[in-house]
Write an enzyme that holds these catalytic residues in place. Sequence first.
Site, PDB file in Angstrom:
ATOM      1  N   GLY A  91       0.812  -1.211   0.000  1.00  0.00           N
ATOM      2  CA  GLY A  91       0.000   0.000   0.000  1.00  0.00           C
ATOM      3  C   GLY A  91       0.845   1.260   0.000  1.00  0.00           C
ATOM      4  NE  ARG A  92       3.927   2.169   5.215  1.00  0.00           N
ATOM      5  CZ  ARG A  92       4.308   2.689   6.352  1.00  0.00           C
ATOM      6  NH1 ARG A  92       4.542   3.979   6.422  1.00  0.00           N
ATOM      7  NH2 ARG A  92       4.450   1.948   7.418  1.00  0.00           N
ATOM      8  CE  LYS A 112       7.865   0.416   5.634  1.00  0.00           C
ATOM      9  NZ  LYS A 112       8.321  -0.520   6.673  1.00  0.00           N
ATOM     10  CG  ASP A 124      -0.468   8.942   3.631  1.00  0.00           C
ATOM     11  OD1 ASP A 124       0.003   7.789   3.788  1.00  0.00           O
ATOM     12  OD2 ASP A 124      -0.144   9.908   4.348  1.00  0.00           O
ATOM     13  CG  ASP A 251       1.194  -8.413   6.777  1.00  0.00           C
ATOM     14  OD1 ASP A 251       0.724  -8.907   7.814  1.00  0.00           O
ATOM     15  OD2 ASP A 251       1.492  -7.207   6.676  1.00  0.00           O
TER      16      ASP A 251
HETATM   17  P1  AMP Z   1       2.496  -2.864   7.998  1.00  0.00           P
HETATM   18  O1  AMP Z   1       1.811  -2.552   9.289  1.00  0.00           O
HETATM   19  O2  AMP Z   1       3.571  -1.865   7.637  1.00  0.00           O
HETATM   20  O3  AMP Z   1       2.950  -4.273   7.881  1.00  0.00           O
HETATM   21  O4  AMP Z   1       1.395  -2.641   6.881  1.00  0.00           O
HETATM   22  C1  AMP Z   1       0.222  -3.389   6.794  1.00  0.00           C
HETATM   23  C2  AMP Z   1      -0.515  -3.040   5.541  1.00  0.00           C
HETATM   24  O5  AMP Z   1      -0.932  -1.672   5.561  1.00  0.00           O
HETATM   25  C3  AMP Z   1       0.299  -3.200   4.270  1.00  0.00           C
HETATM   26  O6  AMP Z   1      -0.581  -3.657   3.252  1.00  0.00           O
HETATM   27  C4  AMP Z   1       0.774  -1.807   3.991  1.00  0.00           C
HETATM   28  O7  AMP Z   1       1.072  -1.608   2.639  1.00  0.00           O
HETATM   29  C5  AMP Z   1      -0.429  -0.988   4.418  1.00  0.00           C
HETATM   30  N1  AMP Z   1      -0.065   0.390   4.811  1.00  0.00           N
HETATM   31  C6  AMP Z   1       0.616   0.790   5.901  1.00  0.00           C
HETATM   32  N2  AMP Z   1       0.758   2.125   5.922  1.00  0.00           N
HETATM   33  C7  AMP Z   1       0.151   2.605   4.809  1.00  0.00           C
HETATM   34  C8  AMP Z   1      -0.045   3.897   4.246  1.00  0.00           C
HETATM   35  N3  AMP Z   1       0.398   5.011   4.829  1.00  0.00           N
HETATM   36  N4  AMP Z   1      -0.728   3.983   3.077  1.00  0.00           N
HETATM   37  C9  AMP Z   1      -1.197   2.887   2.477  1.00  0.00           C
HETATM   38  N5  AMP Z   1      -1.049   1.641   2.940  1.00  0.00           N
HETATM   39  C10 AMP Z   1      -0.380   1.491   4.094  1.00  0.00           C
HETATM   40 MG    MG Z   2       4.008  -5.233   6.604  1.00  0.00          MG
END
Ligand code: AMP
Ligand code: MG
Length: 483
Positions: A91-92, A112, A124, A251
């Site tokens: 997502g980012r 990232k 975002d 994930d």
């Molecule tokens: P994480 O907690 O970093 O493992 O992220 C979990 C999920 O949330 C993943 O699919 C990320 O890509 C998404 N994600 C985290 N932060 C953002 C952001 N600011 N914008 C879009 N997607 C996000």
């Molecule tokens: Mg992650």
Amino acid sequence: MTGDSFGFQFENTYTTLPSGFFTEVAINPVANPEIVIFNRSLAQQLGLDADALLAKGASVLAGNEKLEGAAQLAQAYAGHQFGHFNMLGDGRAVLLGEHLTRNEERFDIQLKGAGRTVYSRRGDGRAALGPMLREFIISEAMHALNIPTTRSLAVTSTGELIYREQALEGAVLTRIAQSHLRVGTFQYAANFAEKEDLRALAHYAIERHNPNIMQAENRYLALLEHVLEKQAALIAKWQSVGFIHGVMNTDNMTISGETIDYGPCAFMDVFDPTTVYSSIDTQGRYAYGNQPNMALWDLTRFAESLLPILHDNLEEAIALAQPVVETFPSMFEANYFSEMGKKLGLLSIEAQDEKLILQLLDYMQRFEADFTNTFRALSEGAKPSEPLFQSTEFKEWEQKWLARLESQGTTIAEARDFMKTVNPAVIPRNHVVEQAINEFVEGEPALYLELLQVVTNPYAHADSKFSEPPTDDAPPFVSYCGT
Ligand code: AMP
Ligand code: MG
């Protein structure tokens, strides 16, 4: 300047997977990219032109300029987040491509915080400078501690504000990984794609991480075994340095066995298996002492997603997978006691050693001893004036330990020389990391740079300002998600 002048050599094997596994991304440029920290030695290891990147690479590392040969894609994946299954995906993050070094090693180059993708949902797509500086320093410290991990090549500030609870400076981290395949990638395939796609993914993972097992009788079962082994070794290493990942969602577990996604992670100060740092982990699901169980939980999800290709008959598939999954606890324990034994100078683990190790840990917990400093003090032959070292329990234990060293034919001096190469003098402690990051974000990078230097040479004697645990009156460290 084209990609070539920085030394990138892209190949994009990920695009040979069925189209559901990724989506191409047109990266949104940012206002004013500037490299704020750069990993020169990693750049050199990758065969990149460090000077050129540092001088002219900011727009490339922020995603403003497309590198020649870069695929620029977001990967699809799913995952159990704190036990709940969700469709996720990058997502980012944007995978620029796979860079091939001169030795034909293959590394994902990922940005990232590079903006929205089709998987962003309400996010975002951006990241804040503080958390990216955090991932940079902790991942590099982990690498220096000989723990498999994704690496950090650079943090590039965007010159744009992002909005969380407050306005924060935006940044992009250049992340390097053997691959970004996750347990969640397999869950995505098993739940949202065709069986043929799952098989293609498994082939891809095997080709990329352990091509030898293509010859195995049941190559998908061999893949399961391979990932279990990698994770057993990895989690044992985490435990041996007191590392708490904080978000062991499926994930965030790689197929390569690299540590990934440094969010609310931290190194433990006082030894206490219930230690948790993530503000959202109210149940202690990902507490230090629970990490091996959670690894098994995640790996069981991995096994489940392989079932359709392990055997055409589901019951037969389960019968194949189950005994393999059940080897994880003993495999983890063997790795764990081996790592912990090394911390005490033991060259191999004998029957009575597990008790010796557990007894020390028990006393450490009881006397609230600092995890890192206790093992380092043992390595240096120091006897700090702390309750643990003054206790009769410890003194009795020490006699048993010394006798054990003698029985393997090691002098205490030899053991200590070895232990100093295993037990770090310094780990990135939360209270120092936080202070260093806060100062950096305020425009004062000196402490961060000094800390980075120290934690990437963790076995050298360190200035006590980096090795001292937080004072008793320091507020408990809590780290927040949504970074
Ligand atoms: P994480 O907690 O970093 O493992 O992220 C979990 C999920 O949330 C993943 O699919 C990320 O890509 C998404 N994600 C985290 N932060 C953002 C952001 N600011 N914008 C879009 N997607 C996000
Ligand atoms: Mg992650």
